[in-house]
Design a protein around this motif. Structure first.
Motif, PDB file in Angstrom:
ATOM      1  N   GLU A   1      -0.600 -51.322  45.119  1.00 36.16           N
ATOM      2  CA  GLU A   1      -0.753 -52.458  46.037  1.00 36.16           C
ATOM      3  C   GLU A   1      -1.221 -53.705  45.307  1.00 36.16           C
ATOM      4  O   GLU A   1      -0.811 -54.817  45.635  1.00 36.16           O
ATOM      5  CB  GLU A   1      -1.704 -52.095  47.178  1.00 36.16           C
TER       6      GLU A   1
ATOM      7  N   PRO B   1       3.318 -49.597  53.321  1.00 34.07           N
ATOM      8  CA  PRO B   1       4.102 -50.779  52.917  1.00 34.07           C
ATOM      9  C   PRO B   1       5.586 -50.507  52.743  1.00 34.07           C
ATOM     10  O   PRO B   1       6.402 -51.415  52.933  1.00 34.07           O
ATOM     11  CB  PRO B   1       3.455 -51.197  51.597  1.00 34.07           C
TER      12      PRO B   1
ATOM     13  N   THR C   1       3.559 -56.076  54.600  1.00 30.43           N
ATOM     14  CA  THR C   1       2.780 -55.374  53.592  1.00 30.43           C
ATOM     15  C   THR C   1       1.383 -55.968  53.562  1.00 30.43           C
ATOM     16  O   THR C   1       1.169 -57.112  53.976  1.00 30.43           O
ATOM     17  CB  THR C   1       3.415 -55.506  52.199  1.00 30.43           C
ATOM     18  N   ASN C   2       0.419 -55.220  53.087  1.00 32.51           N
ATOM     19  CA  ASN C   2      -0.954 -55.724  53.030  1.00 32.51           C
ATOM     20  C   ASN C   2      -1.047 -57.015  52.229  1.00 32.51           C
ATOM     21  O   ASN C   2      -1.766 -57.952  52.608  1.00 32.51           O
ATOM     22  CB  ASN C   2      -1.879 -54.667  52.427  1.00 32.51           C
TER      23      ASN C   2
END
Length: 386
Positions: A209, A351, A366-367
């Motif tokens: 991430e 994600p 997505t984050n």
């Protein structure tokens, strides 16, 4: 100290692969926070994806998957940073060219979703918006990608926007990267509620991430390194991605959300696209809304309040539960409330599902895209669903 918001919701997403059927969330925020404008009794967020699908491509389900897989296996730091010399042909389904374009798009503010070294729908759509005139209207809401080929002029434009820095770079793992805590995330909502945080499950997930990438890509770029047990001081080859603010210039005047194209665009007052994000939206019995709304507030690291009484498919006799904050929260690391009750724009714990119609009304990113967008919006900003 990190402030944790608690979000109470009724916008639901189920998952055929998870045992919990719905989650809900209530936001309480300090008066100085943008989230203070929330209606704390009536805020919603979706939970998990219905469909598991990759984001930027990883086109292994396609008929030419064998070719894409072979190209992916040739990716290395050296091949990714090699200059492109051939133009005018189709963009390869996988490999170093696809990876280079994904990273440049990410740095330019036109997100391909998860960077995975494959050229799929989300990456192609981002490239299409990047090299278009930048105008968005209702006629373009359902547009599909027209970016199957790479011409030199478009590439040079992307290179100018994304910067000339190498697309992959060396990164030294820090003590913070491996400090944890790393938590095995259970499927059951009440087991989740017992955790101190919905943190990353492993250093590999955290690093993936951090660099907007799939774990598989990180493994390909770092053969011989056990990324699940990586130690502080280890040197890794990673995508050289954008910071959360992005590189576009101009004031965001409006967000446009496409319910058929599955994207969110941040545009200026003239309609020029400044940022593009692949998005998961509602479908079926829980479609996303149509019309004009506004951002009413922003919360970071929201906790999640599970309320069975909000959902017809969950017996009212089931107890409420409070899920802690964290990147594996159903709403991810950022929540942007909308003026329509029970709707918002937020991150996700999955994600690789982004870009497909699997939410129950809300908009999931997505984050890292949710974090980027949260720094660009403000209360009162118009949001148009079309």
């Amino acid at each position: 100290m990190t402030t944790v918001f608690v979000v109470a919701t009724a916008c639901v997403v189920s998952d055929k692969d998870r045992s919990s059927k719905a989650d809900s969330v209530s936001v309480a925020a300090p008066a100085t926070s943008p989230a203070a404008t929330f209606d704390t009794a009536d805020i919603s967020a979706p939970t998990w994806a219905v469909d598991s699908a990759d984001t930027a491509g990883l086109s292994l389900r396609q008929t030419d998957s064998a070719q894409a897989e072979a190209s992916f296996k040739r990716i290395s730091g050296q091949t990714a940073n090699a200059a492109l010399t051939s133009f005018g042909g189709p963009i390869p389904k996988g490999g170093s060219t696809a990876l280079r374009l994904q990273i440049l798009l990410d740095r330019a503010g036109f997100s391909p979703g998860v960077i995975d070294g494959a050229w799929g729908k989300n990456a192609a759509q981002a490239f299409s918006f990047f090299r278009s005139s930048g105008k968005v209207d209702s006629a373009s809401a359902g547009r599909r990608s027209d970016s199957a080929t790479l011409d030199k002029a478009s590439y040079e434009q992307l290179l100018a926007a994304g910067g000339s820095a190498p697309v992959v770079t060396s990164y030294t793992v820090t003590a913070e990267d491996v400090k944890g805590p790393f938590v095995k995330i259970p499927q059951d909502v009440y087991e989740k509620a017992k955790l101190q945080c919905l943190c990353y499950a492993s250093p590999l997930e955290a690093l993936a991430e951090k660099f907007h990438s799939s774990p598989r890509l990180l493994k390909q770029l770092n053969p011989g390194v056990d990324l699940t047990k990586v130690a502080s001081g280890t040197s890794l080859t990673v995508p050289n991605v954008a910071d959360s603010a992005g590189n576009a210039s101009g004031q965001v005047a409006k967000l446009i959300v496409s319910k058929t194209g599955f994207w969110t665009n941040a545009v200026d007052s003239s309609g020029r696209v400044l940022y593009h994000f692949p998005s998961t939206l509602g479908a079926g019995y829980d479609p996303s809304p149509t019309g004009d709304f506004k951002i009413t507030g922003v919360a970071h690291n929201p906790a999640f309040h599970y309320q069975p009484t909000l959902f017809a498919e969950v017996p009212d006799s089931k107890p409420n539960a409070r899920l802690p904050a964290g990147p594996n929260s159903p709403v991810g690391v950022a929540w942007m409330a909308l003026s329509k009750p029970h709707y918002g724009i937020h991150g996700t714990s999955d994600p690789e599902t982004i870009g497909y119609a699997s939410s129950h009304g809300c908009v999931r990113l997505t984050n890292w895209d949710a974090e980027r967008l949260s720094k660009l919006v403000r209360p009162g900003l118009p949001v148009v669903f079309q």
